[in-house]
Enzyme design. Structure first.
Site, PDB file in Angstrom:
ATOM      1  CE1 TYR A  70      -3.129  -2.887   0.106  1.00  0.00           C
ATOM      2  CE2 TYR A  70      -3.854  -2.192   2.267  1.00  0.00           C
ATOM      3  CZ  TYR A  70      -3.974  -3.032   1.177  1.00  0.00           C
ATOM      4  OH  TYR A  70      -4.938  -4.005   1.163  1.00  0.00           O
ATOM      5  CE  LYS A  96       1.263 -17.480  -2.508  1.00  0.00           C
ATOM      6  NZ  LYS A  96       0.476 -18.721  -2.394  1.00  0.00           N
ATOM      7  CG  ASP A 125      -2.027 -19.924  -0.397  1.00  0.00           C
ATOM      8  OD1 ASP A 125      -1.271 -19.860   0.599  1.00  0.00           O
ATOM      9  OD2 ASP A 125      -1.636 -20.327  -1.502  1.00  0.00           O
ATOM     10  CG  ASP A 175      -7.165  -4.240   4.080  1.00  0.00           C
ATOM     11  OD1 ASP A 175      -8.161  -4.222   4.807  1.00  0.00           O
ATOM     12  OD2 ASP A 175      -7.038  -3.529   3.072  1.00  0.00           O
ATOM     13  CG  ASP A 229     -12.397  -6.400   6.318  1.00  0.00           C
ATOM     14  OD1 ASP A 229     -12.032  -5.915   7.412  1.00  0.00           O
ATOM     15  OD2 ASP A 229     -12.850  -5.711   5.398  1.00  0.00           O
TER      16      ASP A 229
END
Ligand code: NAD
Length: 370
Positions: free
Chosen positions: A141, A191, A223, A247, A251
């Protein structure tokens, strides 16, 4: 103890839930003999309306002169067509940046009495009690370049996933510190099978784990973490991960418990001034109707008591009172099911206060006979 709290109610239901948190903090202050001073500042749409700035200088100064910051929520349809610099969310983003908040902490806890609200079967969500620690200042980001490119008549776009070793070290340490007072387990999500930044992340986690021999460290690919959060969420204690993974996963995890109105959060700064806010937004659809669930805001205030002021007993008193009200079948409309008592925002705050007072009275009697 004497503590000054910056109160930034913001927009929509922000004001209603902030009033509730103040009532609870006043009650805790009286019971535990603390003096809380509440200093109010404007942010978001309200600040735009009054000062044409979503984060006026005086609000920032007020925060910096406080021991902790409590925030309601910002935004609403009234300001949706504003230019990017004049949007309510810009005020919150600037505040987070100015306070140098680097870690977002989101507890996700399933309450037995709310099991019917989860979209998952009861047996999957019971015993869920985890904290997601998300890195807030680096990663995809914020990495540069982040731009659209045009070369040789072709259009392309690039974003950059950059992390310094220091940033990774800092967030992983935060997670290990958090695990100390909990189930002593850290799941570091990355990852590493694909990304170099993840391989550095994993190495750093291994190095830090040596300083915490009593805490178990496991690594999990993002994942797989997304699947495990659905298949077996109770296996997690503290999850630590980079900005974008955090993020998305936070959620995903928030859905487990059933209502946005139950989820508190904290954003921490190395400088010691932290921000506490509910996960939900300003909920314009129910604003001003005395329908909002104030518990996410009240639980955010409990996080502040523990994290910023070291008031463990006080934080526990608030959390236990919330649990007892829910166990008693008293719920706000967002949690309503048949056979339960429906409370307004103000009534829910009164219920939590009543349980706090009851606990206090029992404690006084026990002390008198000790
Ligand atoms: P929202 O969280 O405001 O509302 C989503 C849904 O959940 C709505 O139906 C709402 O009524 C319900 N809800 C949320 N909190 C509740 C509570 N405490 N009690 C009962 N019901 C609750 O998200 P949204 O509708 O996508 O956004 C509305 C506005 O809030 C937008 O302007 C958005 O930009 C802003 N927003 C702000 C923040 C923040 O301040 N941190 C976060 C998210 C959204």
């Amino acid at each position: 103890m004497k503590k000054t709290i910056a109160m930034l109610p913001g927009d929509g239901i922000g004001k209603e839930v902030m009033d509730g948190a103040k009532e609870i903090l006043k009650a805790i202050g009286e019971q535990f003999h603390h003096t809380f001073t509440f200093q109010y500042g404007k942010i978001g749409g309200e600040a735009l309306d009054h000062q044409n700035d979503p984060l006026p200088e005086e609000t920032l100064a007020l925060c910096k002169n406080s021991d902790a910051v409590l925030l309601g929520a910002v935004g609403g349809p009234k300001w949706e067509s504003n230019s990017p610099e004049k949007r309510p969310e810009k005020g919150l983003l600037r505040l987070r940046k100015d306070m140098k908040l680097h870690a977002n902490i989101r507890p996700v806890k399933a309450y037995e009495s709310l099991a019917d609200h989860s979209p998952f079967k009861k047996e999957y969500v019971e015993n869920v009690d985890m904290v997601i620690v998300r890195e807030l200042t680096g990663g995809l980001y914020f990495g540069k370049p982040s731009e659209r490119q045009h070369a040789g008549g072709k259009e392309s776009a690039v974003d950059t996933l950059f992390y310094s070793k220091e940033e990774v070290d800092r967030i992983i340490r935060t997670a290990f510190e958090m695990a100390k007072g909990r189930k002593m387990k850290v799941t570091s999500v990355d990852k590493a099978n694909v990304l170099e930044s993840s391989r550095m992340w994993r190495e750093t986690a291994e190095e830090i784990a040596k300083e915490y021999p009593d805490i178990e460290l496991e690594h999990m690919l993002v994942d797989n973490a997304a699947m495990q959060l659905i298949k077996n969420p109770a296996r997690f204690d503290v999850i630590v991960t980079e900005n974008m993974f955090g993020d998305i996963l936070s959620d995903e995890a928030s859905v487990l418990t059933g209502s946005l109105g139950m989820l508190p959060s904290a954003s921490l700064s190395e400088e010691g001034l932290h921000l506490y806010e509910p996960v939900h937004g300003s909920a314009p659809d129910i604003a001003g109707k005395n329908l909002a669930n104030p518990l996410a805001m009240i639980l955010s205030a409990a996080m502040m008591l523990r994290q910023s002021f070291g008031m463990e007993a006080e934080a526990e008193a608030v959390e236990n009172a919330v649990k007892r009200v829910l166990d008693g079948g008293k719920l706000t409309p967002d949690l309503a099911v048949k056979g339960k008592t429906i409370l307004s925002t103000v009534e829910m705050v009164e219920e939590v206060k009543a349980v706090l007072a009851e606990e206090d009275a029992i404690l006084s009697i026990m002390e008198a006979y000790a």
